[in-house]
Write a protein that holds these residues in place. Structure first.
Motif, PDB file in Angstrom:
ATOM      1  N   LEU A  66       0.799  -1.232   0.000  1.00  0.00           N
ATOM      2  CA  LEU A  66       0.000   0.000   0.000  1.00  0.00           C
ATOM      3  C   LEU A  66       0.830   1.281   0.000  1.00  0.00           C
ATOM      4  N   ASP A  68       2.901   2.868  -1.959  1.00  0.00           N
ATOM      5  CA  ASP A  68       2.841   3.765  -3.120  1.00  0.00           C
ATOM      6  C   ASP A  68       1.479   4.462  -3.223  1.00  0.00           C
ATOM      7  N   VAL A  69       0.415   3.742  -2.865  1.00  0.00           N
ATOM      8  CA  VAL A  69      -0.924   4.348  -2.880  1.00  0.00           C
ATOM      9  C   VAL A  69      -0.999   5.429  -1.809  1.00  0.00           C
ATOM     10  N   TRP A  70      -0.544   5.111  -0.612  1.00  0.00           N
ATOM     11  CA  TRP A  70      -0.562   6.094   0.478  1.00  0.00           C
ATOM     12  C   TRP A  70       0.251   7.332   0.114  1.00  0.00           C
ATOM     13  N   ALA A  72       0.968   8.466  -2.905  1.00  0.00           N
ATOM     14  CA  ALA A  72       0.312   9.242  -3.960  1.00  0.00           C
ATOM     15  C   ALA A  72      -0.817  10.102  -3.398  1.00  0.00           C
ATOM     16  N   VAL A  73      -1.619   9.548  -2.510  1.00  0.00           N
ATOM     17  CA  VAL A  73      -2.721  10.320  -1.914  1.00  0.00           C
ATOM     18  C   VAL A  73      -2.171  11.418  -1.013  1.00  0.00           C
ATOM     19  N   VAL A  86      -2.355   9.215  -8.374  1.00  0.00           N
ATOM     20  CA  VAL A  86      -3.120   8.310  -7.525  1.00  0.00           C
ATOM     21  C   VAL A  86      -3.641   7.149  -8.366  1.00  0.00           C
ATOM     22  N   HIS A  87      -4.174   7.463  -9.545  1.00  0.00           N
ATOM     23  CA  HIS A  87      -4.676   6.409 -10.435  1.00  0.00           C
ATOM     24  C   HIS A  87      -3.554   5.454 -10.846  1.00  0.00           C
ATOM     25  N   ALA A  89      -0.779   4.812  -9.144  1.00  0.00           N
ATOM     26  CA  ALA A  89      -0.414   4.012  -7.974  1.00  0.00           C
ATOM     27  C   ALA A  89      -1.446   2.915  -7.721  1.00  0.00           C
ATOM     28  N   LEU A  90      -2.713   3.229  -7.903  1.00  0.00           N
ATOM     29  CA  LEU A  90      -3.763   2.221  -7.729  1.00  0.00           C
ATOM     30  C   LEU A  90      -3.671   1.130  -8.793  1.00  0.00           C
ATOM     31  N   TYR A  93      -0.882  -1.074  -7.724  1.00  0.00           N
ATOM     32  CA  TYR A  93      -1.342  -1.844  -6.565  1.00  0.00           C
ATOM     33  C   TYR A  93      -2.257  -3.001  -6.991  1.00  0.00           C
ATOM     34  N   ARG A  94      -3.113  -2.728  -7.962  1.00  0.00           N
ATOM     35  CA  ARG A  94      -4.081  -3.730  -8.424  1.00  0.00           C
ATOM     36  C   ARG A  94      -3.490  -4.689  -9.460  1.00  0.00           C
TER      37      ARG A  94
END
Length: 105
Positions: A66, A68-70, A72-73, A86-87, A89-90, A93-94
């Protein structure tokens, strides 16, 4: 000798306190086991230590997935990144970017 032989393990108030006292938990489990009449408390203390260690491993794996997602946000909210970051990074993540989910570069 006054109290504190186990860094005041008895006053651990929450999970954060307990995690920081894993060495003291180990020593307490060993001490209880050595008494010869506190096997039940020794066993439960040992089980708690095992649970904490397992939880730590699971938490670290998820934190790495998580992070990279954290980032980015957090950086978007502080105006250092944009929503596209953010997109991205998501997607990473996915696993939608061709890499395994949560893979690092």
């Amino acid at each position: 000798m006054s109290g504190g032989s186990y860094n005041y393990l008895c006053y651990a108030l929450d999970l954060e306190d307990l995690i920081s006292k894993r060495g003291d938990l180990r020593e307490m489990a060993d001490r209880l086991a050595g008494l010869g009449y506190a096997e039940d408390a020794a066993k439960e203390t040992e089980e708690l230590l095992v649970f904490l260690n397992q939880w730590s491993v699971h938490a670290e794996v998820r934190m790495k997935r998580l992070s990279d997602v954290w980032k980015a946000v957090e950086w978007w909210d502080s105006c250092d990144y944009g929503e596209d970051d953010v997109h991205e990074a998501l997607a990473k993540y996915r696993g939608e970017d061709g890499q395994a989910p949560g893979a690092t570069q």
